[in-house]
Design an enzyme around this catalytic site. Structure first.
Site, short mmCIF file in Angstrom:
data_model
loop_
_atom_site.label_atom_id
_atom_site.label_comp_id
_atom_site.label_asym_id
_atom_site.label_seq_id
_atom_site.Cartn_x
_atom_site.Cartn_y
_atom_site.Cartn_z
N ARG A 56 27.29 -36.85 -20.75
CA ARG A 56 27.84 -35.57 -20.29
C ARG A 56 26.95 -34.44 -20.80
O ARG A 56 27.24 -33.78 -21.79
CB ARG A 56 29.29 -35.44 -20.78
N ASP A 96 24.82 -31.00 -21.31
CA ASP A 96 25.27 -29.61 -21.43
C ASP A 96 24.73 -28.73 -20.31
O ASP A 96 23.82 -29.12 -19.57
CB ASP A 96 24.82 -29.03 -22.77
N TYR A 98 15.52 -39.36 -24.32
CA TYR A 98 15.48 -37.92 -24.05
C TYR A 98 14.09 -37.39 -24.35
O TYR A 98 13.39 -37.90 -25.23
CB TYR A 98 16.47 -37.18 -24.95
N ARG A 139 18.64 -31.41 -29.42
CA ARG A 139 18.23 -30.00 -29.49
C ARG A 139 18.12 -29.52 -30.94
O ARG A 139 17.26 -28.70 -31.27
CB ARG A 139 19.20 -29.14 -28.70
#
Length: 344
Positions: free
Chosen positions: A50, A52, A110, A198
């Site tokens: 999910r 952002d 990622y 992040r």
């Protein structure tokens, strides 16, 4: 009823993330609408990750159930006609009806991109965080190596997270820079906490600018305190590259770092439905969480019975709940597990 798996790519710039939101359009909403219009039946997709608001993806995964007879591999072509140009289903296939994208063992990859030059390039502004200060990629790469392995990543998790467990495993952590001044932080892991990538990017930026030495990343991990890590880097630089699902359950899974050492023996899982968690070492304060993680993993992998062994001298409570389970001591000194009734 059939279950269809979708691999989804999207530019997240215009969306409020993946999950349905009351205050803006999301990827999930657009997929639900396109599929419902195509199939003439209500469709609600279940997403694996999910992401952002503003985060991009090249390989997120979702499933949905349908009565349609469209071949599994043809759904991608059919649904793309009803999707905006910044969302595409790049692959589709039929999977078993009980296959769930968030309940399978997998490796997620990622990438976080940083444009590192004196003047920002307009065509990169939506897909890379801009940093004009020269970054020492070699030191960033050195710092990233401290993240590899199984650790408690709570220092790299947003303070308002809802995760019951913050231990994750990073298999690959690499920082590179190409000829177009793009610095890429690539992370492959068993899973990621809220804002984890992040925050890692923000931490490595501090190393790259020389504010922190590479060794400081290890100190941040050990602190287990969000305040010790760097800032959360902007969402636009982050892309979910892909999710690779485990095709076969391994015979054993090792969980090890300087704080604990355990193995999940699944050699009898296929034949007898039995798995055994063997604790070889654990710091006392880590033992309950270690047992909880390993037992949960065993049942998630399909075990019908799970047994736990601990070294002599280790204290194990028979009244305390270990996640969804309690332990009961058996005659041979090992422990059986009893389900407490909560839903997995």
């Amino acid at each position: 009823m059939r279950r269809i798996k979708l691999t989804v790519a999207y530019d997240g710039t215009a969306y409020k993330g993946w999950q349905l939101q009351p205050n803006g359009v999301t990827i999930e909403e657009m997929l639900n609408k396109a599929l419902s219009d195509l199939l003439k039946e209500p469709v609600c997709v279940i997403g694996a990750s999910r992401t952002d608001s503003g985060v991009h993806a090249r390989g997120n995964v979702a499933v949905f159930d349908t009565e349609s007879r469209i071949p599994g591999d043809k759904f991608c072509y059919a649904v793309n006609r009803g999707l905006p140009e910044d969302i595409r289903v790049v692959e589709s296939e039929e999977v078993p009806t009980d296959w769930h994208p968030r309940k399978q063992n997998c490796v997620k990859t990622y990438e976080y991109q940083i444009l590192n030059c004196k003047i920002e390039i307009p065509t990169r502004r939506l897909y890379a965080h801009f940093c004009y200060y020269p970054l020492n990629v070699e030191k960033m790469n050195e710092a990233a190596k401290y993240l590899i392995g199984e650790h408690d990543f709570i220092s790299f998790c947003a303070a308002n997270h809802q995760a019951e467990e913050t231990v994750r495993t990073i298999y690959e952590a690499q920082v590179t820079k190409n000829e177009e001044d793009i610095v890429t932080i690539r992370l492959c892991g068993s899973g990621f906490l809220y804002n984890m990538v992040r925050i890692i990017a923000g931490t490595l930026l501090k190393v790259g600018t020389g504010e922190w030495e590479p060794e400081h990343v290890k100190e941040v991990l050990e602190a287990r305190n969000r305040k010790e890590a760097g800032q959360t880097a902007p969402a636009k630089g982050l892309t979910l590259v892909g999710i690779e699902y485990e095709r076969e359950i391994p015979k054993d899974i090792t969980s090890r770092n300087e704080h604990w050492d355990a193995v999940l023996d699944q050699s009898k899982l296929e034949s007898d439905g039995i798995s055994c968690v063997r604790i070889r070492f654990s710091e006392p304060e880590e033992l309950p969480r270690l047992i909880r993680r390993m037992v949960h993993q065993a049942y998630r992998n399909g075990a019908k019975e799970v047994f736990v062994t601990v070294p002599d001298g280790y204290e194990v409570s028979e009244t305390e709940s270990y996640g969804y389970y309690r332990l009961r001591r058996l005659d041979d000194g090992s422990y059986g597990t009893e389900y407490t009734g909560r839903t997995l």
